[in-house]
Design an enzyme around this catalytic site. Structure first.
Site, PDB file in Angstrom:
ATOM      1  CG  ASP A  72      -2.048   0.979   1.144  1.00 56.31           C
ATOM      2  OD1 ASP A  72      -3.210   0.547   1.174  1.00 56.31           O
ATOM      3  OD2 ASP A  72      -1.777   2.196   1.034  1.00 56.31           O
ATOM      4  CE  LYS A  94     -12.027  -0.300  -9.378  1.00 59.24           C
ATOM      5  NZ  LYS A  94     -10.907  -0.874  -8.591  1.00 59.24           N
ATOM      6  CE1 TYR A 106     -13.153   4.199  -8.036  1.00 58.10           C
ATOM      7  CE2 TYR A 106     -15.539   4.250  -8.321  1.00 58.10           C
ATOM      8  CZ  TYR A 106     -14.396   3.630  -7.843  1.00 58.10           C
ATOM      9  OH  TYR A 106     -14.501   2.424  -7.177  1.00 58.10           O
ATOM     10  CG  ASN A 149     -27.724   9.099  -1.541  1.00 58.11           C
ATOM     11  OD1 ASN A 149     -27.485   7.895  -1.438  1.00 58.11           O
ATOM     12  ND2 ASN A 149     -27.209   9.843  -2.512  1.00 58.11           N
ATOM     13  CB  THR A 205     -16.975  -0.125  -8.510  1.00 57.05           C
ATOM     14  OG1 THR A 205     -18.134   0.634  -8.247  1.00 57.05           O
ATOM     15  CG2 THR A 205     -16.335   0.427  -9.780  1.00 57.05           C
ATOM     16  CG  ASP A 206     -22.328  -0.464  -7.860  1.00 61.28           C
ATOM     17  OD1 ASP A 206     -21.407   0.373  -7.768  1.00 61.28           O
ATOM     18  OD2 ASP A 206     -23.347  -0.434  -7.129  1.00 61.28           O
ATOM     19  CD  GLU A 207     -19.502   4.707  -8.459  1.00 59.89           C
ATOM     20  OE1 GLU A 207     -19.046   5.561  -9.230  1.00 59.89           O
ATOM     21  OE2 GLU A 207     -19.676   4.909  -7.249  1.00 59.89           O
TER      22      GLU A 207
HETATM   23  P1  NAD Z   1      -9.822   3.373  -0.154  1.00 58.25           P
HETATM   24  O1  NAD Z   1      -9.698   4.658  -0.888  1.00 58.25           O
HETATM   25  O2  NAD Z   1     -10.347   3.386   1.235  1.00 58.25           O
HETATM   26  O3  NAD Z   1      -8.405   2.644  -0.086  1.00 58.25           O
HETATM   27  C1  NAD Z   1      -7.553   2.562  -1.196  1.00 58.25           C
HETATM   28  C2  NAD Z   1      -6.189   2.108  -0.712  1.00 58.25           C
HETATM   29  O4  NAD Z   1      -5.332   1.995  -1.856  1.00 58.25           O
HETATM   30  C3  NAD Z   1      -5.516   3.071   0.262  1.00 58.25           C
HETATM   31  O5  NAD Z   1      -4.975   2.387   1.361  1.00 58.25           O
HETATM   32  C4  NAD Z   1      -4.408   3.705  -0.576  1.00 58.25           C
HETATM   33  O6  NAD Z   1      -3.286   4.103   0.196  1.00 58.25           O
HETATM   34  C5  NAD Z   1      -4.085   2.594  -1.551  1.00 58.25           C
HETATM   35  N1  NAD Z   1      -3.480   3.091  -2.786  1.00 58.25           N
HETATM   36  C6  NAD Z   1      -3.947   4.092  -3.583  1.00 58.25           C
HETATM   37  N2  NAD Z   1      -3.111   4.263  -4.626  1.00 58.25           N
HETATM   38  C7  NAD Z   1      -2.126   3.342  -4.506  1.00 58.25           C
HETATM   39  C8  NAD Z   1      -0.990   3.001  -5.282  1.00 58.25           C
HETATM   40  N3  NAD Z   1      -0.694   3.667  -6.411  1.00 58.25           N
HETATM   41  N4  NAD Z   1      -0.212   1.990  -4.874  1.00 58.25           N
HETATM   42  C9  NAD Z   1      -0.494   1.313  -3.723  1.00 58.25           C
HETATM   43  N5  NAD Z   1      -1.550   1.600  -2.943  1.00 58.25           N
HETATM   44  C10 NAD Z   1      -2.363   2.593  -3.331  1.00 58.25           C
HETATM   45  O7  NAD Z   1     -10.674   2.428  -1.089  1.00 58.25           O
HETATM   46  P2  NAD Z   1     -11.780   1.338  -0.713  1.00 58.25           P
HETATM   47  O8  NAD Z   1     -13.077   2.009  -0.530  1.00 58.25           O
HETATM   48  O9  NAD Z   1     -11.232   0.469   0.337  1.00 58.25           O
HETATM   49  O10 NAD Z   1     -11.850   0.539  -2.102  1.00 58.25           O
HETATM   50  C11 NAD Z   1     -10.981  -0.562  -2.352  1.00 58.25           C
HETATM   51  C12 NAD Z   1     -11.272  -1.127  -3.727  1.00 58.25           C
HETATM   52  O11 NAD Z   1     -12.628  -1.557  -3.782  1.00 58.25           O
HETATM   53  C13 NAD Z   1     -11.099  -0.130  -4.862  1.00 58.25           C
HETATM   54  O12 NAD Z   1     -10.550  -0.825  -5.960  1.00 58.25           O
HETATM   55  C14 NAD Z   1     -12.525   0.324  -5.173  1.00 58.25           C
HETATM   56  O13 NAD Z   1     -12.643   0.693  -6.528  1.00 58.25           O
HETATM   57  C15 NAD Z   1     -13.281  -0.944  -4.882  1.00 58.25           C
HETATM   58  N6  NAD Z   1     -14.688  -0.762  -4.468  1.00 58.25           N
HETATM   59  C16 NAD Z   1     -15.003   0.090  -3.448  1.00 58.25           C
HETATM   60  C17 NAD Z   1     -16.317   0.199  -3.022  1.00 58.25           C
HETATM   61  C18 NAD Z   1     -16.703   1.106  -1.880  1.00 58.25           C
HETATM   62  O14 NAD Z   1     -17.901   1.285  -1.635  1.00 58.25           O
HETATM   63  N7  NAD Z   1     -15.784   1.680  -1.138  1.00 58.25           N
HETATM   64  C19 NAD Z   1     -17.314  -0.560  -3.655  1.00 58.25           C
HETATM   65  C20 NAD Z   1     -16.953  -1.406  -4.711  1.00 58.25           C
HETATM   66  C21 NAD Z   1     -15.640  -1.515  -5.099  1.00 58.25           C
HETATM   67  O1  DAU Z   2     -20.953   1.994  -5.923  1.00 55.73           O
HETATM   68  C1  DAU Z   2     -19.679   1.628  -5.469  1.00 55.73           C
HETATM   69  C2  DAU Z   2     -18.878   2.886  -5.230  1.00 55.73           C
HETATM   70  O2  DAU Z   2     -19.379   3.467  -4.031  1.00 55.73           O
HETATM   71  C3  DAU Z   2     -17.388   2.621  -5.092  1.00 55.73           C
HETATM   72  O3  DAU Z   2     -16.899   2.102  -6.301  1.00 55.73           O
HETATM   73  C4  DAU Z   2     -16.648   3.917  -4.744  1.00 55.73           C
HETATM   74  O4  DAU Z   2     -15.277   3.653  -4.531  1.00 55.73           O
HETATM   75  C5  DAU Z   2     -17.250   4.486  -3.475  1.00 55.73           C
HETATM   76  O5  DAU Z   2     -16.649   5.727  -3.175  1.00 55.73           O
HETATM   77  C6  DAU Z   2     -18.749   4.662  -3.617  1.00 55.73           C
HETATM   78  O6  DAU Z   2     -19.059   5.718  -4.566  1.00 55.73           O
HETATM   79  P1  DAU Z   2     -20.247   6.759  -4.293  1.00 55.73           P
HETATM   80  O7  DAU Z   2     -19.982   7.979  -5.076  1.00 55.73           O
HETATM   81  O8  DAU Z   2     -21.576   6.116  -4.451  1.00 55.73           O
HETATM   82  O9  DAU Z   2     -20.018   6.991  -2.710  1.00 55.73           O
HETATM   83  P2  DAU Z   2     -20.102   8.303  -1.815  1.00 55.73           P
HETATM   84  O10 DAU Z   2     -20.039   7.855  -0.387  1.00 55.73           O
HETATM   85  O11 DAU Z   2     -19.172   9.371  -2.237  1.00 55.73           O
HETATM   86  O12 DAU Z   2     -21.575   8.828  -2.097  1.00 55.73           O
HETATM   87  C7  DAU Z   2     -22.705   8.018  -1.851  1.00 55.73           C
HETATM   88  C8  DAU Z   2     -23.917   8.784  -2.303  1.00 55.73           C
HETATM   89  O13 DAU Z   2     -24.101   9.896  -1.420  1.00 55.73           O
HETATM   90  C9  DAU Z   2     -23.804   9.373  -3.678  1.00 55.73           C
HETATM   91  O14 DAU Z   2     -25.080   9.343  -4.306  1.00 55.73           O
HETATM   92  C10 DAU Z   2     -23.374  10.826  -3.437  1.00 55.73           C
HETATM   93  C11 DAU Z   2     -24.041  11.137  -2.130  1.00 55.73           C
HETATM   94  N1  DAU Z   2     -23.323  12.096  -1.253  1.00 55.73           N
HETATM   95  C12 DAU Z   2     -22.003  11.856  -0.976  1.00 55.73           C
HETATM   96  C13 DAU Z   2     -21.295  12.705  -0.168  1.00 55.73           C
HETATM   97  C14 DAU Z   2     -19.833  12.451   0.116  1.00 55.73           C
HETATM   98  C15 DAU Z   2     -23.991  13.167  -0.694  1.00 55.73           C
HETATM   99  O15 DAU Z   2     -25.196  13.366  -0.919  1.00 55.73           O
HETATM  100  N2  DAU Z   2     -23.282  14.017   0.117  1.00 55.73           N
HETATM  101  C16 DAU Z   2     -21.957  13.839   0.395  1.00 55.73           C
HETATM  102  O16 DAU Z   2     -21.360  14.666   1.130  1.00 55.73           O
END
Ligand code: NAD
Ligand code: DAU
Length: 356
Positions: free
Chosen positions: A34, A161, A157, A256, A131-133
């Protein structure tokens, strides 16, 4: 699965996965690569179930010689690739790191695995976490995304992905690299960086700060408790078929605004001072290109691997709010990180930047 390289294992889902794997698999040894960007923290790795089976390496997934060396030196048989730039808002304000880490980084890992494993792919696995996005945005009545839904990413983003997903599949089809993919919906739970909706709302509410709801707040996400995601990935690693993709999600969910209201109600009960917290809800200008609705069809992983989420939104949200309330030292440490302060300031001005 003996020697596992986890990338991004100091981030939210990666750190939860490291904990999960050390707990459920007494044989697994983990090398955790990381870069410790703003989103990664060693605070997320305190008190692991078994420190002796976990080696942390601070480094960049785009550093090919480093990745190749780790694969060989640790005789890695399994790669679980989480590392990414993950926040949609940041990708709108500055897309470049998303292309570098999410696209070039994924390519670097795939290529390193292909070279290090030199066609001897038996017993190896490259798992790509996505991701689903990548599927775009659903209209209110459209059926959920399934594994055959065409890709239609709409933010820098999700586009980055999507590119990495295509590369992962290309390495399976072209070189036979034993790749699996999972596309998961929105996770929430312990250790999530407080730029994302749920932890941001919890921590803002505790400080009586505005709770910024984008637009009308009617956007729908398919919320999943992070441990359920970890379990799904583990099942795919053990029983998923190479070349296959599995969708993961939590089922139909409220919008939301409703999620934010539920957080407020939980806080009214658990931290009554400052109630009603819902008075802090503030509608702010929308995120550009904001996807309206996501929903995942999870029949495939249920039928093939027997996965089902163990948490529903009610139990998962309560557990999450309780976790943030009972970990003030984690919150303090994360907030002390310089970049978090910068982000907080930017967060209040970003809506003007969005509209420039
Ligand atoms: P996060 O942002 O919390 O963590 C990402 C981690 O990757 C961090 O620890 C960061 O230091 C590390 N990182 C970033 N760039 C790097 C690099 N160049 N080399 C090495 N390490 C690096 O992310 P998360 O929410 O834990 O998401 C993890 C994975 O799951 C991602 O691939 C994201 O696309 C995917 N994902 C996230 C969600 C969600 O809701 N958070 C949902 C579906 C998929
Ligand atoms: O769907 C999976 C994705 O979910 C992952 O791939 C991404 O890594 C993760 O960040 C997340 O993306 P979202 O954009 O959906 O998550 P976020 O928490 O930023 O926002 C969730 C929803 O809430 C979205 O519709 C935007 C809204 N939002 C978000 C923030 C930060 C607000 O209304 N206010 C806010 O301040």
């Amino acid at each position: 699965m003996k020697n596992v390289l986890v990338t991004g294992g100091a981030g939210f889902i990666g750190a939860n996965f490291v904990r999960y794997l050390l707990r459920v698999d007494p044989q697994a040894r983990i090398v955790n690569l990381d870069a410790l960007t703003y989103a990664g923290s060693l605070e997320n790795l305190r008190g692991l179930p078994d420190e002796s089976r976990h080696t942390f390496v601070q480094g960049d997934i785009c550093d090919a010689p480093l990745v190749e060396r780790l694969l060989v030196e640790h005789d890695i048989d399994t790669i679980v690739h989480f590392a990414a730039e993950s926040h949609v808002d940041r990708s709108i304000l500055g897309p470049a790191p998303f292309i570098q880490t999410n696209v070039v980084g994924a390519f670097t890992l795939l290529e390193a695995a292909r070279l290090a494993w030199k066609g001897k792919f038996e017993g190896r696995r490259f798992h790509h976490v996505s991701t689903d996005e990548v599927f775009g945005s659903l209209t209110p009545d459209a059926p959920p995304f399934n594994e055959s839904t065409p890709y239609a990413p709409r933010s820098p983003y999700s586009a980055s992905k999507a590119a990495s997903d295509h590369l992962a599949r290309a390495y399976f089809h072209t070189y036979g690299l034993p790749v699996t993919l999972t596309n998961c919906s929105n996770n929430y739970g312990p250790y999530q960086f407080p730029e994302k909706l749920i932890p941001l709302m919890i921590l803002n509410a505790l400080e009586s700060k505005p709770l910024p709801v984008y637009g009308d707040g009617q956007q729908i996400r398919d919320w999943l408790y992070v441990e359920d995601h970890c379990e799904a990935i583990d099942l795919v690693l053990r029983g998923g078929r190479p070349g296959e993709t599995y969708n993961i999600g939590g089922g139909n969910q409220p919008c939301n605004l409703e999620i934010v209201r539920q957080i407020c109600t939980l806080l009214d009960e658990l931290r009554p001072e400052g109630s009603p917290h819902a008075r802090l809800i503030t509608h702010v200008p929308d995120r550009p290109g904001h996807d309206r609705r996501y929903a995942m069809d999870t029949h495939k992983i249920e039928a093939e691997l027997g996965w089902r989420p163990r948490h529903n939104l009610t139990s998962g949200l309560r557990a999450t709010v309780e976790w943030y309330l009972s970990h003030p030292e984690w919150v303090k440490a994360i907030r002390a990180q310089n970049d978090y302060q910068i982000w907080l300031e930017k967060n209040y001005t970003k809506r003007e930047e969005f509209s420039e």
